[in-house]
Motif scaffolding. Structure first.
Motif, mmCIF file in Angstrom:
data_model
loop_
_atom_site.group_PDB
_atom_site.id
_atom_site.type_symbol
_atom_site.label_atom_id
_atom_site.label_comp_id
_atom_site.label_asym_id
_atom_site.label_seq_id
_atom_site.Cartn_x
_atom_site.Cartn_y
_atom_site.Cartn_z
ATOM 1 N N GLU A 118 -2.989 -13.835 41.143
ATOM 2 C CA GLU A 118 -2.571 -14.996 40.382
ATOM 3 C C GLU A 118 -3.363 -16.201 40.873
ATOM 4 O O GLU A 118 -3.851 -16.216 41.998
ATOM 5 C CB GLU A 118 -1.069 -15.244 40.585
ATOM 6 N N PRO A 119 -3.488 -17.212 40.055
ATOM 7 C CA PRO A 119 -4.239 -18.386 40.482
ATOM 8 C C PRO A 119 -3.701 -18.981 41.787
ATOM 9 O O PRO A 119 -4.443 -19.405 42.630
ATOM 10 C CB PRO A 119 -4.027 -19.373 39.325
ATOM 11 N N ARG A 159 11.732 -12.062 34.643
ATOM 12 C CA ARG A 159 10.988 -11.256 33.667
ATOM 13 C C ARG A 159 9.743 -10.733 34.344
ATOM 14 O O ARG A 159 8.997 -11.496 34.945
ATOM 15 C CB ARG A 159 10.558 -12.120 32.473
ATOM 16 N N PHE A 212 6.135 -8.402 34.100
ATOM 17 C CA PHE A 212 5.182 -7.782 33.181
ATOM 18 C C PHE A 212 5.320 -6.279 33.284
ATOM 19 O O PHE A 212 5.513 -5.751 34.361
ATOM 20 C CB PHE A 212 3.754 -8.170 33.538
#
Lengths: 183, 650
Positions: free
Chosen positions: B132-133, B349, B351
Motif C-alpha cells: 500500500e502507499p 471490508r 478485498f
C-alpha cells in the motif's frame, strides 16, 4: 413480433422516448455548464439526440447508469463542438467552467481491488478526448466508424485517437503499477 | 476478471457509474428544454440510422407481409395485452410510500479469523502482504462515546489548575500548574517538555494523567503514544511517578469509571517475514517506565484476514493505582471503528479475488475487568446481499454505519443504506436501518425507507430505552437540505420508529435567503430537551429547546429568534452536558474585538437563556481550547493551549 427488430419500430421509439424523458435534463445541464447559454445548450442536446438516435442499439437499458454516462458524454461533446464553432478557435476543456476530473466518488464508496483502482486512476488521468472515445469503445462496444459518426469526427481521427488513447492508458497503468511496486 | 481488457472494461464501467453519480437529480435542475426543441427531438426520425438504411429497404417488404400475418394470428393476444398495465417503462420506485418494517433474524457469526494465531498470520503476510502507499493506520470514523469522559486541556484538583500550553513561537509544550484565585493568575510550576506533543489531561483522585504523542527525537518512521502519570500529594508540585508508552499514533483516549483507555494505531511491513525473524517487531510494544511488557497471544485479536500488518493497540490503566491493567491488540486492515465506555466495534471490508466484499461488523465488549469478543455480523445479509458481489449494478449498493452504541448487553447500530435492486439505476431503495444485536448475536432490526437522499445520521442520545436520531436529507425542489428527528423506542421486541417530520430542524434553499437556516449540532440534555445550534451563513447562532417526552410529537419549548443569542460565531458552541453554564464566543463585526458571553439555562423560564456576564477579550483573542471549571461555587473560564493559562472568574 419481428416488427420489433425493424429500425424506427415502436419499441425503438419507446426506448428513445424513455431515454429522452430520463436524461434530457441532465444532458441540458451538462451542455449548459459548458456553453452558459440556454439556446446553444438546447442545440447541443438536440444534436446529441440526433446522434443517439443513429446509434440507439448501443443502449440496452435506458435507465441504467451506463446510459446516463453515455448520453451526457454525447451531450458534452456536442456542446464542445458548438463552443469551438462559436469561438472559431480550439479551446482546452480545462479553460471551461466544467469540471471533469472530480475525485473518484466510487473509491470512497467501494472497496476496489488494487488493479482496478490503478486502471481507474489511469482512466481519470487520460485527456478528455481519448477518454470519451475509449469509453464509447470499451463500454458500449462501438466501432471507430460508429464513434466517428456519433461525435461528428473524421474516422481516421477517431482511429488514431483510439490507438493513441489505448497506448497512453496502458503506459499510464504500467507507470502506476511500477510506482506502486517502487513503494 | 479474466484479462486486462475485462479489467479496463470494468474500469470504464466504474467511470460511467462515477460520472452518473455526479449528475444532479432532475428536480435539482432548474431549467428545461423549450417546447420547440422538445418537439424537434421527439420527432427525430429513428429510421435514419446508418447501418439500417440498407436493411430497411429489405425489411419494408418483409414488414408488409408480417403485418398481415400479425393481424391474422395475434389480434386476440394484442387485444388482451392492451388490458394489462404497461410496466416496461416504469422506472420509478415501486413503493413511494414510506414503510417501516421490523424483522428479527439470526445472522450473527462467531468466527473471528481463519488464522490459528499471530504466527500463522505473520507467515502468510510474509509472503503475501499487500503493498500500500502507506503502511496504514486504523481509521476512526464514527466515534460515538458520548457516555465517556473525553480529554481536556485544563483540569483542576481543588484550587490547583493544570493546563497544557504550546508555545506558539517555539512549538514547545508545557504542563503548567497554577492556583485559582479570583483576580489574578499565579503560575507556581512549569514542567517543560520539548520532546513530546502533550495532547490531553485526565485527573482521578490525586493522580494527573498527561497524554502525549509522537516523540520527535526518535525515528521518523515510528510513532509513539503514551501517558505521564503525576502524583498530586503536593498539588503545587506534581511528581512524575510513571510513564506508560505504546507504539503507534494516538487514535483516541477516554476515561470511564476510574479506568483510562488509550488507543493507538500502527503498521509495519511484514514483507519477507519468516518464522526465524524476531516476532516482536510485528506485534505492538508497550513499555512501563521504559521496560517492555510482554503481550500474550490471547490478548491479540486477528480480525478476519488482514492483508497488511496494521494494528490498533488498547491499553487500559487503572487510574486509582496507576497500574497497567491490560493491553489488547486488534490486527485489522483499513477499517472504521466505533468505541464507547463498554464496547468497541470494527467495521471491516477486505478485498477478495472478486470485486467487492460486504462489510462485517466485529463487536467487542469492554468491562472494567476485561475485553471480550462477542461476534460479527454482516449487515448486507439483512438485505439479502451476497457476501461477495459480482459484477452487476448491485455492487454499487452500500450500507454506511453511522454510529454504534452498546447499552447493557445489547449493541445498537445505526446506518443508512442504498440498495440497487437491479441493473436499472432507478430501481433502488434507500433509507436507514436500526439494528439491535444481543449477547447471543441475535439480531433484531427496523428499517425506515426514505425517498430523499439520506445525508447523515447525527447525534444520538443514549437513554435506556430510547435514541434520538437526526436525519439530514437532501430533499426536493427548492429545499436543498433539511433535517428531522426520529425517536427510536427500544422497549419493544424490535425498535419502534417515530418520525417527527412535522418539526423540520433545518431548511436550506438556494432560492430564498430568508429561509436559509441550518441546524448543525444537536446536543441532548436532560430527559426532555434538546438544544439545537443553528447557523445562518455564519451570521447568527441560536439555540432551540425541544420537548421530546411524546416520541411521536416533538414540540418546541423555545425557538431561538432569527437574531439569535449571539451576533457572530466562528465555531460550535461548547455546551456542557453536566453544567447549566455555557459560554459563547462572539466577535464584534465593527471593532473585531472578541468576547465570551456566559449563559445559564433554565428550561422552565420564558426566556431560558439568562446571560450571566460578558467577558471582554482582545482582538487577537481566538483560542480554540478552553474549559469552564468550577471551584468553590465559582466558575472560571480558562483559555489555554495556545496561550498561557489565565482565567476569568464569573
Amino acid at each position: 413480433m419481428l416488427l420489433s427488430v425493424l429500425p424506427g419500430s415502436e419499441p425503438d421509439k419507446r426506448k428513445f422516448l424513455e431515454i429522452y424523458e430520463l436524461h434530457k435534463k441532465k444532458m441540458l445541464y451538462t451542455a449548459f455548464k459548458i456553453l452558459h447559454n440556454q439556446h446553444d445548450a438546447e442545440d447541443a442536446v438536440q444534436e446529441a439526440f440526433l446522434a443517439i438516435a443513429r446509434h440507439l442499439d448501443a443502449i440496452d437499458n435506458p435507465a441504467n447508469y451506463r446510459t446516463a454516462a453515455y448520453v451526457t458524454i454525447t451531450a458534452k461533446n456536442m456542446a464542445l463542438k458548438i463552443w469551438h464553432k462559436n469561438r472559431n478557435s480550439p479551446v482546452l476543456l480545462e479553460e471551461l467552467d466544467y469540471e471533469i476530473t472530480d475525485p473518484l466518488d466510487v473509491e470512497s464508496r467501494l472497496c476496489l481491488n488494487e488493479e482496478l483502482k490503478t486502471i481507474l486512476n489511469a482512466v481519470y488521468k487520460l485527456n478528455n478526448v481519448y477518454r470519451d472515445v475509449l469509453c464509447y469503445h470499451y463500454l458500449y462496444d462501438l466501432s471507430a466508424k460508429e464513434i466517428a459518426d456519433l461525435l461528428g469526427r473524421n474516422i481516421n481521427t477517431v482511429k488514431s485517437q483510439l490507438k493513441r488513447g489505448k497506448s497512453i492508458l496502458l503506459a499510464s497503468i504500467k507507470g502506476e503499477q511500477h510506482y506502486e511496486e517502487q513503494k | 476478471m479474466k484479462n486486462k481488457n475485462d479489467v479496463i472494461k470494468k474500469a470504464f464501467d466504474l467511470y460511467a457509474y462515477n460520472e452518473s453519480l455526479k449528475l444532479p437529480a432532475d428536480n435539482q435542475i432548474d431549467f428545461n428544454l423549450s417546447e420547440e426543441t422538445e418537439r424537434k427531438i421527439k420527432n427525430i426520425n429513428l429510421s435514419n440510422r446508418p447501418h439500417f438504411n440498407a436493411m430497411i429497404r429489405w425489411s419494408a417488404l418483409a414488414a408488409s407481409l408480417l403485418i398481415v400475418i400479425n393481424l391474422i394470428l395475434f389480434i386476440p393476444s394484442a387485444i388482451s395485452s392492451r388490458t394489462q398495465p404497461d410496466t416496461s417503462s416504469d422506472t420509478s420506485n415501486q413503493d413511494d410510500k414510506k414503510t417501516l418494517y421490523p424483522v428479527t433474524t439470526d445472522v450473527g457469526e462467531q468466527e473471528l479469523t481463519p488464522y490459528k494465531n499471530i504466527d500463522e498470520l505473520l507467515e502468510y503476510l510474509g509472503e503475501n502482504e499487500v503493498h500500500e502507499p502507506t503502511l496504514g493506520e486504523v481509521y476512526i470514523s464514527g466515534v460515538s462515546g458520548n457516555d465517556v469522559q473525553k480529554v481536556k486541556f485544563t483540569v483542576n484538583y481543588d484550587r490547583y489548575c493544570y493546563s497544557i500550553y504550546k508555545n506558539p513561537g517555539t512549538g514547545i509544550y508545557s504542563l503548567i500548574t497554577s492556583v485559582l484565585f479570583k483576580e489574578f493568575t499565579l503560575n507556581t510550576d512549569v514542567i517543560t517538555d520539548s520532546e513530546n506533543n502533550l495532547c490531553g489531561l485526565y485527573i482521578q483522585g490525586k493522580k494527573l494523567y498527561v497524554i502525549y504523542a509522537d516523540k520527535s527525537e526518535r525515528s521518523n518512521e515510528n510513532y509513539y503514544t503514551g501517558v505521564y502519570i503525576y502524583d498530586l500529594s503536593d498539588p503545587a508540585k506534581p511528581a512524575l511517578i510513571k510513564t506508560i508508552e505504546q507504539n503507534g499514533s494516538l487514535s483516541a483516549s477516554y476515561m470511564n469509571d476510574g479506568m483510562l483507555y488509550i488507543y493507538s494505531s500502527d503498521g509495519v511491513c511484514a514483507c519477507g517475514y519468516s518464522h526465524l525473524d524476531d516476532k516482536s517487531k510485528y506485534i505492538p510494544a508497550v513499555r512501563v517506565n521504559g521496560e517492555n511488557i510482554n503481550i500474550p497471544d490471547e490478548n491479540i485479536y486477528i480480525l478476519s484476514s488482514p492483508k497488511r500488518i496494521c494494528y490498533l493497540t488498547l491499553t487500559v490503566i487503572d487510574m486509582q493505582t496507576a497500574e497497567l491493567k491490560t493491553v489488547k491488540a486488534f490486527y485489522t486492515d483499513v477499517v472504521e471503528y466505533y468505541y464507547g465506555a463498554n464496547y468497541i466495534a470494527f467495521n471491516i471490508r477486505y478485498f477478495k479475488k472478486q470485486f467487492h466484499e460486504a462489510s462485517k461488523l466485529y463487536l467487542f465488549s469492554i468491562s472494567k475487568e476485561n475485553v471480550t469478543y462477542n461476534g460479527k455480523v454482516s449487515l448486507a445479509k439483512l438485505f439479502g446481499f451476497p457476501e461477495i458481489y459480482d459484477v452487476s449494478a448491485k455492487e454499487y449498493s452500500f450500507i454506511d454505519i453511522s454510529n454504534v452504541f452498546k447499552v447493557g448487553d445489547t449493541f445498537r447500530i445505526f446506518a443508512s443504506y442504498y440498495i440497487n435492486k437491479s441493473e436499472n439505476m432507478h430501481d433502488y431503495e434507500k433509507g436507514y436501518i436500526i439494528v439491535l444485536i444481543d449477547s447471543n448475536m441475535h439480531v433484531r432490526y427496523s428499517i425506515g425507507k426514505e425517498e430523499m437522499n439520506l445525508f447523515f445520521i447525527d447525534e444520538i442520545d443514549n437513554e435506556e430505552n430510547r435514541a434520538i436520531i437526526t436525519l439530514s436529507l437532501r430533499s426536493n425542489g427548492d429545499i436543498n437540505n433539511e433535517a428531522y428527528l426520529v425517536v427510536v423506542d427500544f422497549s419493544k421486541e424490535t425498535p419502534a420508529i417515530y418520525e417527527n417530520k412535522q418539526l423540520i430542524l433545518s431548511r436550506m434553499t438556494n432560492r430564498d435567503d430568508a429561509l436559509f437556516k441550518y441546524s448543525d449540532n444537536i446536543y441532548l440534555r436532560y430527559n426532555y430537551t434538546i438544544f439545537v445550534y443553528k447557523d445562518k451563513y455564519n451570521t447568527y447562532t441560536g439555540i432551540d429547546i425541544l420537548d421530546f417526552s411524546d416520541m411521536s410529537n416533538i414540540k418546541y419549548i423555545y425557538q431561538a429568534p432569527a437574531s439569535g443569542i449571539t451576533d457572530l460565531i466562528d465555531e460550535s458552541i461548547p455546551l456542557y452536558r453536566n453544567q447549566d453554564i455555557f459560554g459563547v464566543k462572539k466577535q464584534n463585526v465593527d471593532t473585531r474585538m472578541y468576547s465570551v458571553e456566559i449563559f445559564k439555562i433554565d428550561v422552565s423560564a420564558k426566556n431560558p437563556f439568562k446571560k450571566i456576564t460578558t467577558i471582554n477579550l482582545s482582538d487577537d483573542y481566538f483560542y480554540y481550547q478552553y474549559e469552564i471549571i468550577k471551584y468553590a461555587d465559582e466558575y472560571y473560564y480558562v483559555p489555554c493551549y495556545d496561550t498561557l493559562p489565565q482565567w476569568l472568574q464569573f
